[in-house]
Structures are given as C-alpha cells and as structure tokens.
Design an enzyme around this catalytic site. Structure first.
Site, short mmCIF file in Angstrom:
data_model
loop_
_atom_site.label_atom_id
_atom_site.label_comp_id
_atom_site.label_asym_id
_atom_site.label_seq_id
_atom_site.Cartn_x
_atom_site.Cartn_y
_atom_site.Cartn_z
N PHE A 65 24.34 -45.30 23.26
CA PHE A 65 25.48 -46.07 23.78
C PHE A 65 25.16 -47.54 23.95
O PHE A 65 26.07 -48.37 24.02
CB PHE A 65 25.95 -45.48 25.12
CG PHE A 65 25.08 -45.87 26.30
CD1 PHE A 65 25.26 -47.09 26.94
CD2 PHE A 65 24.08 -45.04 26.76
CE1 PHE A 65 24.46 -47.47 28.01
CE2 PHE A 65 23.28 -45.40 27.83
CZ PHE A 65 23.46 -46.62 28.46
N LYS A 90 27.13 -40.94 13.40
CA LYS A 90 27.64 -40.27 14.60
C LYS A 90 27.31 -41.20 15.77
O LYS A 90 26.21 -41.18 16.31
CB LYS A 90 26.94 -38.91 14.77
CG LYS A 90 27.71 -37.87 15.58
CD LYS A 90 28.03 -38.26 17.00
CE LYS A 90 26.87 -38.20 17.95
NZ LYS A 90 27.21 -38.75 19.30
N GLU A 97 29.22 -41.05 21.99
CA GLU A 97 30.56 -40.66 22.41
C GLU A 97 31.05 -41.50 23.59
O GLU A 97 32.21 -41.45 23.97
CB GLU A 97 30.59 -39.16 22.77
CG GLU A 97 29.73 -38.72 23.94
CD GLU A 97 28.27 -38.45 23.57
OE1 GLU A 97 27.71 -39.16 22.70
OE2 GLU A 97 27.68 -37.53 24.18
N SER A 132 17.36 -41.39 23.68
CA SER A 132 16.34 -41.12 24.69
C SER A 132 15.21 -40.26 24.11
O SER A 132 15.41 -39.56 23.10
CB SER A 132 16.98 -40.41 25.88
OG SER A 132 17.57 -39.21 25.44
N CYS A 157 16.58 -50.94 25.24
CA CYS A 157 15.29 -50.27 25.02
C CYS A 157 14.16 -51.28 25.02
O CYS A 157 13.00 -50.91 25.09
CB CYS A 157 15.31 -49.50 23.72
SG CYS A 157 15.45 -50.59 22.33
N GLU A 167 11.79 -43.68 32.44
CA GLU A 167 12.67 -44.79 32.06
C GLU A 167 13.89 -44.77 33.00
O GLU A 167 14.52 -43.74 33.17
CB GLU A 167 13.13 -44.60 30.61
CG GLU A 167 14.05 -45.70 30.14
CD GLU A 167 14.52 -45.48 28.69
OE1 GLU A 167 14.85 -44.34 28.33
OE2 GLU A 167 14.55 -46.47 27.94
P1 NAD Z 1 20.94 -40.17 24.34
O1 NAD Z 1 19.64 -39.64 23.87
O2 NAD Z 1 21.60 -39.51 25.50
O3 NAD Z 1 22.03 -40.11 23.15
C1 NAD Z 1 21.73 -40.63 21.88
C2 NAD Z 1 22.55 -39.87 20.83
O4 NAD Z 1 22.18 -38.50 20.85
C3 NAD Z 1 24.05 -39.93 21.11
O5 NAD Z 1 24.73 -40.11 19.89
C4 NAD Z 1 24.35 -38.57 21.71
O6 NAD Z 1 25.64 -38.10 21.42
C5 NAD Z 1 23.31 -37.66 21.08
N1 NAD Z 1 22.89 -36.58 21.98
C6 NAD Z 1 22.88 -36.60 23.34
N2 NAD Z 1 22.43 -35.42 23.82
C7 NAD Z 1 22.16 -34.65 22.74
C8 NAD Z 1 21.64 -33.33 22.59
N3 NAD Z 1 21.33 -32.57 23.65
N4 NAD Z 1 21.48 -32.85 21.35
C9 NAD Z 1 21.77 -33.59 20.27
N5 NAD Z 1 22.26 -34.85 20.36
C10 NAD Z 1 22.44 -35.38 21.57
O7 NAD Z 1 20.74 -41.74 24.61
P2 NAD Z 1 21.77 -42.76 25.26
O8 NAD Z 1 21.86 -42.48 26.72
O9 NAD Z 1 23.00 -42.84 24.46
O10 NAD Z 1 20.98 -44.13 25.02
C11 NAD Z 1 19.99 -44.63 25.86
C12 NAD Z 1 18.61 -44.25 25.38
O11 NAD Z 1 18.40 -44.75 24.06
C13 NAD Z 1 17.51 -44.87 26.23
O12 NAD Z 1 16.51 -43.91 26.43
C14 NAD Z 1 16.99 -46.01 25.37
O13 NAD Z 1 15.66 -46.40 25.62
C15 NAD Z 1 17.14 -45.42 24.01
N6 NAD Z 1 17.14 -46.46 22.99
C16 NAD Z 1 16.02 -46.60 22.24
C17 NAD Z 1 15.96 -47.59 21.30
C18 NAD Z 1 14.72 -47.77 20.46
O14 NAD Z 1 14.78 -48.54 19.52
N7 NAD Z 1 13.63 -47.11 20.74
C19 NAD Z 1 17.06 -48.44 21.09
C20 NAD Z 1 18.20 -48.25 21.87
C21 NAD Z 1 18.23 -47.25 22.82
#
Ligand code: NAD
Length: 506
Positions: free
Chosen positions: A155, A179, A182, A232, A287, A389
């Site tokens: 997000f 994808k 959401e 994450s 991140c 985090e």
């Molecule tokens: P998230 O892991 O909750 O979601 C990321 C994606 O995975 C979304 O599209 C979501 O719909 C999907 N998802 C969520 N739960 C899932 C599941 N159980 N099974 C399959 N798919 C699932 O992350 P977020 O809260 O949207 O974003 C924040 C996180 O992203 C933070 O941890 C941040 O550090 C990380 N991030 C990392 C980088 C990097 O380059 N390393 C860059 C941006 C964000």
C-alpha cells in the site's frame, strides 16, 4: 468505476478495458484523513484471475515479437503521458494512502524514472558475441522474455512500486498482471489505462484487485512464469515459498528496520534534518524510512535528542492537501492502532518516551487515522519496538558505547534493507560501507534509494530470491539467458564428435 448510488465500486482492468468485478467479496478504501470509507474494491475470483492471465497469454506472442526499439517508442509515449498526468496520479495516490501531495508527486516522479530507464531497452538487451570459439564456430548470448509475469504490491507506494516492475517487464517483451494493494488500488488501474492510451496493446498490462485469495490464484496459475512481490517480510517469505514451489521465478522484497548511525563527529544539524525527513516523512510508511537512530556515545545521544525533540513536537500534521502539512495520517485505523500499540509496548519495556504523539487530534478531522511523531529513547535490542518493523512515525534511539557496537547492531538485526552512517570521518564511512550486511547503504544520506538505473533491494530477511528490482537486476529478472553456438555448412568439416574435446584441441 460503477456507482451503486451509495459508494463507488472500482473495477479490474483486463484485456485493455475496465472490467466490473463478478465476485461477491469487496474491500473498503478509506479516506485516511476523514476516517470514512470512500469506495469499495472488488476482490477477483480465480475465474477473473484466469481471465487476466489468459488476456496476458494471448497478447504475449505479438508483444514479445515486437522489436525492442518499437516497444521503446511506445514507452517514450507512455513516459510523456505519465508526466502530463503526474498531478492526477499523485492526488489519486495521496487521497487513498494519506501521504502529502508533495510526497506523492515525488514518488510518481521516481516511478516515471523507471519508465525512462526502460526506454533504453534496445541497449539493455544487447548480448555478447565471440567469433570463432572453435574452427568455424561462433557463440553469442541473448536475453529473452519469460512470458506472463505478475506483480503484487504494497500500500505504501501505490504508483512507484508497480512501476518498479511492469515497465521493465514489458520492455523486455513480457506481458503482465498487476495485483495492487487492496487499500489503495486506484493508481494501479489508472496506470494501466494510460498504458493503453500510450499504445501498449490490450492484454499486455492487466490489473486484478484482491487479497490473499487473488494472490494465491496468481501464484498457482500454470501460465504465470514469474512473480515480483513487494510487501511485509512474512508475506514475502510466503509468496517466495509458494511461487517457487509452483515452479515460478520469484523475487520478493520484504520489510525493513533501517538504522542510521550517528558518529560523535557528525554535523548534528544535518543529522537532525535528515532524521526528520527519513523517520517522519510519509508518516514512516516507507520501507526506506529510518526507524532506529544509533547514537555513538552518551553525549551524541543527548545532543541528538535535544535537537530532535522540538522539531518532532512541531511537525505539522493534517490531510494530504492541507496547507503546509508535513505529515499525513496512517493508511487505516487498524494500522494506526497497531503503531500506537508499539509505542505502548516500548514504554512498558522501559524505553523513555521523549515525544508522545499518541493522542494527537487534527481539528476538523477527528475521525482520521492520525498519530503524531514519537521518539523512544534508550531503546535496547531486546525490546519489541527494536526487533519488529513498526511502519509509522516512531523513531527509536539506541545508545551505543562505540562504533563497533553500532556496526554489530546493524549486522545482527534480521532485516537488512537500508542503513546509513553520518560522520566526517572517511575511514569510518568506508569501513561501514564495507562491513554492514545491508543491501542499500548511505553515507551522510539518510534514505539511500538507488536511482532507476541502479537496482533496489535489501539483504537478509528483507529480500527472498536472487534479484533486486529495476536497473540491470530488473532486466536480468525479467529475461532468461540463451547462448547460441553456431556453425555454417561452409565451415570446417570434422565428422562426428563423440566427446567434449574441441576440434581445435590436439
Ligand atoms: P503486505 O505484506 O500486507 O501486503 C503486500 C501485498 O501482499 C498486498 O498486495 C496484499 O494484498 C498481499 N497480501 C497480504 N496478505 C497476504 C497473504 N496472507 N497472502 C498473500 N498475499 C497477501 O504489505 P503492506 O502492508 O501492503 O505494505 C507494507 C510492507 O511492505 C512493509 O513491511 C514495508 O516494509 C514493505 N515494503 C517493502 C519494500 C521493499 O522494497 N523492501 C518497499 C515497500 C514496502
């Protein structure tokens, strides 16, 4: 987008057009500053995922055969179109995410820079050639597209992170299904719409919205060749495990806990400015945010806290388009409450809460998901606020007795996205850059985000897979290597060869 008379319902984007969701599961998109739901997003069913993958598969043969120079020409047009829609994209991004307009504009610009990089694809795809590797035999290498690629994005950068992926995937001749998160999916849909307007053929770039069910359908789809994920750490690990078990190439970037080491000789004004931007910009939902300041020596720590405290207390907090606003709300109420919970746990475990933003209210936006900037001092590595985090505007200050302890802290943390050192000492800076087990390192630069033509990615549990994103690594991830060894009938005839001995060897 359809409007039921109540709230708008978003679409998917399949085969070149917006497509209404056919399933019965929906997510809420909030206005983070107001607290209310502003729209709903449909969650794609496995059948809708299949339709998007089929559209991408159908578009693949013609797109992958399109000469790279022609693909580049279309990307140049796309770049110009994005440029002229920068403000619209930034507003879409900010209104669903909550970050300030300035910040959103900056992130769209970083995304456009990846498209600019991708415009150089004819050069980037050049292989190698050796003449006469054996008598009359030539060898050359080339990189070919993988097929249908998938991007699953978080997000916090609803425009930029998708643009880390699909412009390079498309430039390399792949087709793509995105994808988006959401929580703020509108940018992804608009980016795909603009791609078609720029001349990218229908089916080459598709968007399906959804949650875990949609992701699982993509990860297990037999016609998907590769998956690019950012999110994450637990989900990154899951996506990597599931995707590779299904035979796909996967790169999965995870969470971060970025340390900024403050040496006693650092310019404290520069450090303070750097930390205000890096820890509180985008409300810490980056991140590459700095979430831990490691002050080397008690005097350094005291001087740092003295300078930071008034600056954090006076941060201007408000809605994304508010006059002079420096920090917006968090993305959802659940996330805001989770961040508050971390601050509570830091206090319970013995940290000093030097600035407490937990009760901040923004007049006129009382239901918004706001939290003020927080500083926790005297944090130790055993505390939950240090280990995990937080992803909010909370800076932990750890007091290290010397430089060696600071380096040890950085290296012993399980996450390894970014780290920075602030110092005037070239020796210390050089030693730090060589020894830290971190993917992206800054020297007097707090957020060392690599530019488009370098690659972005962490180490340890911040990245699963072998490839970072964009830059040269992006081209490697989205292509596979082929090496051709050829001889023509007019070459030297040597009869049948039954072993590996080359004809030129004695
Ligand atoms: P998230 O892991 O909750 O979601 C990321 C994606 O995975 C979304 O599209 C979501 O719909 C999907 N998802 C969520 N739960 C899932 C599941 N159980 N099974 C399959 N798919 C699932 O992350 P977020 O809260 O949207 O974003 C924040 C996180 O992203 C933070 O941890 C941040 O550090 C990380 N991030 C990392 C980088 C990097 O380059 N390393 C860059 C941006 C964000």
């Amino acid at each position: 987008m359809s409007d039921t008379g109540k709230l708008p319902i978003l679409d998917h984007f399949i085969d070149g057009k917006r497509t209404a969701g056919a399933g019965n599961r929906f997510g809420d998109i909030h206005d983070p500053a107001g607290g209310q739901v502003q729209a709903h997003v449909p969650f794609a069913t496995p059948a809708e995922v299949d339709a998007a993958v089929q559209a991408a598969s159908t578009a693949l043969p013609a797109w992958s055969r399109t000469p790279p120079s022609q693909r580049a020409r279309i990307l140049f047009r796309y770049r110009d179109l994005l440029e002229s829609h920068r403000d619209e994209l930034a507003r879409l991004c900010a209104s669903e995410h909550g970050k300030t307009l300035d910040d959103a504009r900056g992130s769209v610009t970083r995304g456009i820079e990846i498209v600019e990089f991708a415009c150089g694809i004819p050069q980037l795809l050049k292989g190698e050639i050796n003449e006469n590797v054996a008598g009359g035999v030539d060898s050359y290498s080339l990189r070919q597209p993988l097929g249908v690629c998938v991007g699953i994005t978080p997000f916090n950068f609803p425009a930029m992170v998708p643009m880390w992926m699909y412009p390079i995937a498309l430039a390399c001749g792949n087709t793509f299904v995105l994808k988006p998160s959401e929580k703020d999916p509108s940018c992804g849909l608009r980016l795909a719409e603009l791609a078609v307007e720029a001349g990218i053929p229908a089916g080459v770039l598709n968007v399906v919205n959804g949650d875990k069910e949609t992701v699982d359908a993509l990860l297990n789809h037999p016609d998907v060749a590769a998956v690019s994920f950012v999110g994450s750490t637990p989900i990154a690990e899951y996506v990597h495990r599931t995707g590779t078990a299904a035979g796909k190439r996967v790169q999965a970037l995870g969470g971060a806990k970025n340390h900024l080491v403050v040496m006693p000789d650092a310019d404290m004004e520069q450090v303070t400015d750097a930390l205000i931007g890096a820890a509180y910009g985008s409300a810490g939902e980056r991140c590459m945010a700095v979430s831990v300041a490691v002050a080397v020596g008690e005097d350094t720590a005291d001087a740092l806290i003295d300078r930071l405290k008034p600056r954090v207390e006076s941060l201007k907090i408000g809605p994304f388009d508010g006059e002079g606003v420096e920090m917006g709300p968090l993305v959802t109420k659940e996330h805001r409450d989770k961040v508050k919970g971390y601050v509570d746990s830091g206090v319970a475990e013995g940290a000093d809460l030097v600035v407490d933003g937990r009760q901040v209210k923004v007049p006129g936006h009382e239901e918004g998901f706001f939290i003020g900037g927080c500083i926790l001092d005297r944090v130790t590595p055993q505390m939950k606020v240090y280990k995990e985090e937080i992803f909010g505007p909370v800076l932990s200050v750890v007091r290290a007795k010397d430089y060696e302890e600071a380096v040890r802290l950085v290296n012993e943390h399980e996450l390894g996205n970014g780290a920075a050192i602030f110092t005037r000492d070239g020796d210390a800076a050089r030693d730090f850059t060589h020894r830290v087990e971190i993917g992206m390192v800054g020297v007097n630069v707090p957020i060392p985000v690599p530019t488009a033509y370098y690659s972005f990615g962490g180490w340890k549990r911040s990245l699963f897979g072998d490839h970072s994103m964009h830059g040269p690594e992006g081209v490697r991830f989205f292509t596979r290597l082929k090496t051709v060894t050829s001889r023509w009938p007019s070459g030297i005839r040597e009869g049948a060869v039954f072993n590996f001995k080359r004809s030129t060897e004695a």
